[in-house]
Design a protein around this motif. Structure first.
Motif, PDB file in Angstrom:
ATOM      1  N   MET A   1      37.903  32.253 -33.567  1.00 44.70           N
ATOM      2  CA  MET A   1      36.703  31.745 -34.220  1.00 44.70           C
ATOM      3  C   MET A   1      36.885  31.650 -35.734  1.00 44.70           C
ATOM      4  N   ARG A   2      36.335  30.580 -36.340  1.00 48.33           N
ATOM      5  CA  ARG A   2      36.360  30.404 -37.794  1.00 48.33           C
ATOM      6  C   ARG A   2      35.014  29.871 -38.260  1.00 48.33           C
ATOM      7  N   LEU A   3      34.406  30.575 -39.202  1.00 44.47           N
ATOM      8  CA  LEU A   3      33.116  30.182 -39.770  1.00 44.47           C
ATOM      9  C   LEU A   3      33.344  29.317 -41.006  1.00 44.47           C
ATOM     10  N   ASP A   4      32.524  28.290 -41.180  1.00 47.58           N
ATOM     11  CA  ASP A   4      32.704  27.425 -42.336  1.00 47.58           C
ATOM     12  C   ASP A   4      32.169  28.091 -43.603  1.00 47.58           C
ATOM     13  N   ALA A   5      32.479  27.518 -44.755  1.00 48.94           N
ATOM     14  CA  ALA A   5      32.179  28.144 -46.047  1.00 48.94           C
ATOM     15  C   ALA A   5      30.697  28.218 -46.351  1.00 48.94           C
ATOM     16  N   LYS A   6      29.866  27.487 -45.614  1.00 47.58           N
ATOM     17  CA  LYS A   6      28.421  27.520 -45.828  1.00 47.58           C
ATOM     18  C   LYS A   6      27.698  28.433 -44.836  1.00 47.58           C
ATOM     19  N   GLY A   7      28.401  28.915 -43.823  1.00 43.76           N
ATOM     20  CA  GLY A   7      27.781  29.776 -42.821  1.00 43.76           C
ATOM     21  C   GLY A   7      26.954  29.033 -41.802  1.00 43.76           C
ATOM     22  N   ARG A   8      27.189  27.743 -41.656  1.00 45.34           N
ATOM     23  CA  ARG A   8      26.395  26.929 -40.737  1.00 45.34           C
ATOM     24  C   ARG A   8      27.104  26.685 -39.405  1.00 45.34           C
ATOM     25  N   PHE A   9      28.414  26.446 -39.442  1.00 44.47           N
ATOM     26  CA  PHE A   9      29.160  26.086 -38.235  1.00 44.47           C
ATOM     27  C   PHE A   9      30.259  27.103 -37.941  1.00 44.47           C
ATOM     28  N   ALA A  10      30.515  27.322 -36.661  1.00 44.80           N
ATOM     29  CA  ALA A  10      31.614  28.189 -36.231  1.00 44.80           C
ATOM     30  C   ALA A  10      32.483  27.402 -35.264  1.00 44.80           C
ATOM     31  N   ALA A  11      33.757  27.219 -35.629  1.00 44.10           N
ATOM     32  CA  ALA A  11      34.712  26.547 -34.755  1.00 44.10           C
ATOM     33  C   ALA A  11      35.427  27.594 -33.898  1.00 44.10           C
ATOM     34  N   PHE A  12      35.864  27.200 -32.705  1.00 51.04           N
ATOM     35  CA  PHE A  12      36.498  28.170 -31.801  1.00 51.04           C
ATOM     36  C   PHE A  12      37.367  27.451 -30.777  1.00 51.04           C
ATOM     37  N   ILE A  13      38.320  28.183 -30.229  1.00 51.50           N
ATOM     38  CA  ILE A  13      39.102  27.742 -29.079  1.00 51.50           C
ATOM     39  C   ILE A  13      38.432  28.309 -27.838  1.00 51.50           C
ATOM     40  N   ASP A  14      38.313  27.516 -26.774  1.00 51.42           N
ATOM     41  CA  ASP A  14      37.562  27.986 -25.609  1.00 51.42           C
ATOM     42  C   ASP A  14      38.361  28.994 -24.790  1.00 51.42           C
ATOM     43  N   GLY A  15      37.750  29.493 -23.753  1.00 50.00           N
ATOM     44  CA  GLY A  15      38.315  30.582 -22.976  1.00 50.00           C
ATOM     45  C   GLY A  15      39.619  30.251 -22.285  1.00 50.00           C
ATOM     46  N   SER A  16      39.902  28.962 -22.068  1.00 51.13           N
ATOM     47  CA  SER A  16      41.145  28.565 -21.419  1.00 51.13           C
ATOM     48  C   SER A  16      42.338  28.638 -22.357  1.00 51.13           C
ATOM     49  N   GLY A  17      42.059  28.795 -23.665  1.00 52.84           N
ATOM     50  CA  GLY A  17      43.132  28.784 -24.649  1.00 52.84           C
ATOM     51  C   GLY A  17      43.454  27.398 -25.145  1.00 52.84           C
ATOM     52  N   LEU A  18      42.813  26.382 -24.576  1.00 51.34           N
ATOM     53  CA  LEU A  18      42.979  24.995 -24.997  1.00 51.34           C
ATOM     54  C   LEU A  18      41.643  24.441 -25.465  1.00 51.34           C
ATOM     55  N   GLY A  19      41.699  23.347 -26.203  1.00 50.51           N
ATOM     56  CA  GLY A  19      40.465  22.707 -26.632  1.00 50.51           C
ATOM     57  C   GLY A  19      39.877  23.343 -27.873  1.00 50.51           C
ATOM     58  N   LEU A  20      38.988  22.626 -28.506  1.00 53.13           N
ATOM     59  CA  LEU A  20      38.355  23.065 -29.740  1.00 53.13           C
ATOM     60  C   LEU A  20      36.882  22.702 -29.699  1.00 53.13           C
ATOM     61  N   GLY A  21      36.025  23.658 -30.040  1.00 52.77           N
ATOM     62  CA  GLY A  21      34.586  23.420 -30.060  1.00 52.77           C
ATOM     63  C   GLY A  21      33.971  23.908 -31.345  1.00 52.77           C
ATOM     64  N   VAL A  22      32.750  23.449 -31.633  1.00 52.50           N
ATOM     65  CA  VAL A  22      32.014  23.854 -32.833  1.00 52.50           C
ATOM     66  C   VAL A  22      30.591  24.216 -32.441  1.00 52.50           C
ATOM     67  N   ILE A  23      30.151  25.407 -32.841  1.00 51.12           N
ATOM     68  CA  ILE A  23      28.764  25.831 -32.652  1.00 51.12           C
ATOM     69  C   ILE A  23      27.989  25.539 -33.927  1.00 51.12           C
ATOM     70  N   ASP A  24      26.879  24.847 -33.802  1.00 57.07           N
ATOM     71  CA  ASP A  24      25.947  24.687 -34.916  1.00 57.07           C
ATOM     72  C   ASP A  24      24.992  25.873 -34.847  1.00 57.07           C
ATOM     73  N   LEU A  25      25.119  26.807 -35.772  1.00 58.09           N
ATOM     74  CA  LEU A  25      24.335  28.036 -35.707  1.00 58.09           C
ATOM     75  C   LEU A  25      22.873  27.845 -36.071  1.00 58.09           C
ATOM     76  N   LYS A  26      22.519  26.643 -36.510  1.00 63.30           N
ATOM     77  CA  LYS A  26      21.118  26.356 -36.814  1.00 63.30           C
ATOM     78  C   LYS A  26      20.414  25.703 -35.637  1.00 63.30           C
ATOM     79  N   THR A  27      21.067  24.705 -35.030  1.00 66.61           N
ATOM     80  CA  THR A  27      20.440  23.984 -33.924  1.00 66.61           C
ATOM     81  C   THR A  27      20.762  24.592 -32.564  1.00 66.61           C
ATOM     82  N   LYS A  28      21.713  25.553 -32.542  1.00 67.85           N
ATOM     83  CA  LYS A  28      22.112  26.232 -31.310  1.00 67.85           C
ATOM     84  C   LYS A  28      22.824  25.297 -30.333  1.00 67.85           C
TER      85      LYS A  28
END
Length: 321
Positions: A46-73
């Motif tokens: 997991m990596r949080l962006d410099a503004k604290g709004r988005f968190a990028a992550f690799i999914d449970g399979s170890g492949l792929g890339l996703g982004v959580i918007d921590l404001k809109t869920k």
């Protein structure tokens, strides 16, 4: 590109620049607090962006890339490719740069450099390379990203509309060297890329890494679970058994998943704080769980982290020196 909503406990509220979740003080917390967010998949690297709004992550399979918007869920599926630890957020917090590896039927491997716009929810291809590369490494001193391959170092500069640093200032910047991360090791690059020096560790390969905000220091975790730190390319020092190091946004201080060792084996992981001088202390104390991939809030007063093999995100208050 897919988008799906997160499931959340009814009493939790949103994020608008600050975490507003249940918190715990940073003094060896003995129990796990209520999750801030419960996502739809495990959250690795997991990596949080410099503004604290988005968190990028690799999914449970170890492949792929996703982004959580921590404001809109919401969660955006960014890529289904092999990414590993090869991604970073731009300093403005809006864009996520990443490198995809793809294997052709004939066995050849290629790399593609891409950027994901977190507000538009889409990616663009920046460059296609017909060969394999190391991790995507970003130097915050001159806003350049580097890729190592058998054909040399590929470098790209990123620009921002409100950038304060003039181009002539970037050109005049003098550094003693640059960091370059590969799957096998961390490298220190000098003389404009003509001289490469491998930074010695336990030689098991790089699992994750982070470069300090001022660009002067690097920390990395090996695949065997040891953390090393180096300043300006000097001989690395072993910091602790652990994984997932992340630099404090304002101090030369690291948070990482510290291993609770039983003999030569890591029995579990708790959050730990460390310094360049080699001192480290645990922040949490849990049982039968692994606290992983901690991320500093941009203000440096909170830590966002997850539990391995779960979909839960937690927030910890930090009031350290």
């Amino acid at each position: 590109m897919g988008s799906r909503l997160l499931t959340l406990p009814a009493l939790l509220v949103g994020l608008a620049g600050l975490f507003l979740a249940p918190r715990a003080s940073a003094v060896e917390v003995k129990t796990v607090v209520t999750p801030f967010i419960r996502a739809g998949d495990a959250l690795n690297h997991m990596r949080l962006d410099a503004k604290g709004r988005f968190a990028a992550f690799i999914d449970g399979s170890g492949l792929g890339l996703g982004v959580i918007d921590l404001k809109t869920k919401s969660i955006h599926e960014v890529s289904k490719g092999q990414i590993g630890a090869s991604f970073f957020w731009s300093p403005d917090g809006f864009r996520l740069f990443y490198r995809e590896l793809a294997k052709a039927p004939d066995g050849t491997v290629s790399s593609t450099l891409k950027a994901f716009d977190a507000y538009l929810g889409r990616s663009v291809t920046l460059e296609k390379l017909g060969y394999a590369t190391g991790f995507l490494t970003f130097d915050p001193r001159d806003l350049r990203m580097h890729l190592m391959s058998a054909f040399g170092i590929r470098t790209k500069r990123i620009y921002f509309p409100d950038e304060r640093m003039a181009r002539w200032q970037v050109a005049q910047r003098n550094e003693s060297g640059k960091w370059l991360a590969t799957q096998k090791s961390m490298l220190w690059v000098t003389q404009g890329g003509y001289q490469l020096r491998k930074l010695e560790d336990d030689a098991t390969g790089v699992d994750s890494f982070d470069i300090s905000p001022d660009g002067n220091a690097a920390a990395w975790a090996t695949k065997s679970g040891k953390i090393y730190v180096s300043k300006k390319g000097k001989e690395p020092s072993f910091l602790a058994h652990g994984r997932d190091p992340r630099w404090h946004p304002k101090k030369m201080q690291l948070v990482f998943a510290g291993a609770r060792m039983v003999g030569n084996r890591a029995a579990s992981y708790d959050l730990k704080i460390g310094d360049l001088d080699g001192t480290a202390r645990f922040l949490t104390k849990t049982q039968m769980s692994d606290e992983r991939w901690p991320q500093w809030h941009p203000d440096g007063d909170q830590i966002l982290y997850t539990l391995a093999r779960t979909t839960d995100l937690f927030v910890l208050d930090f009031q350290g020196n």
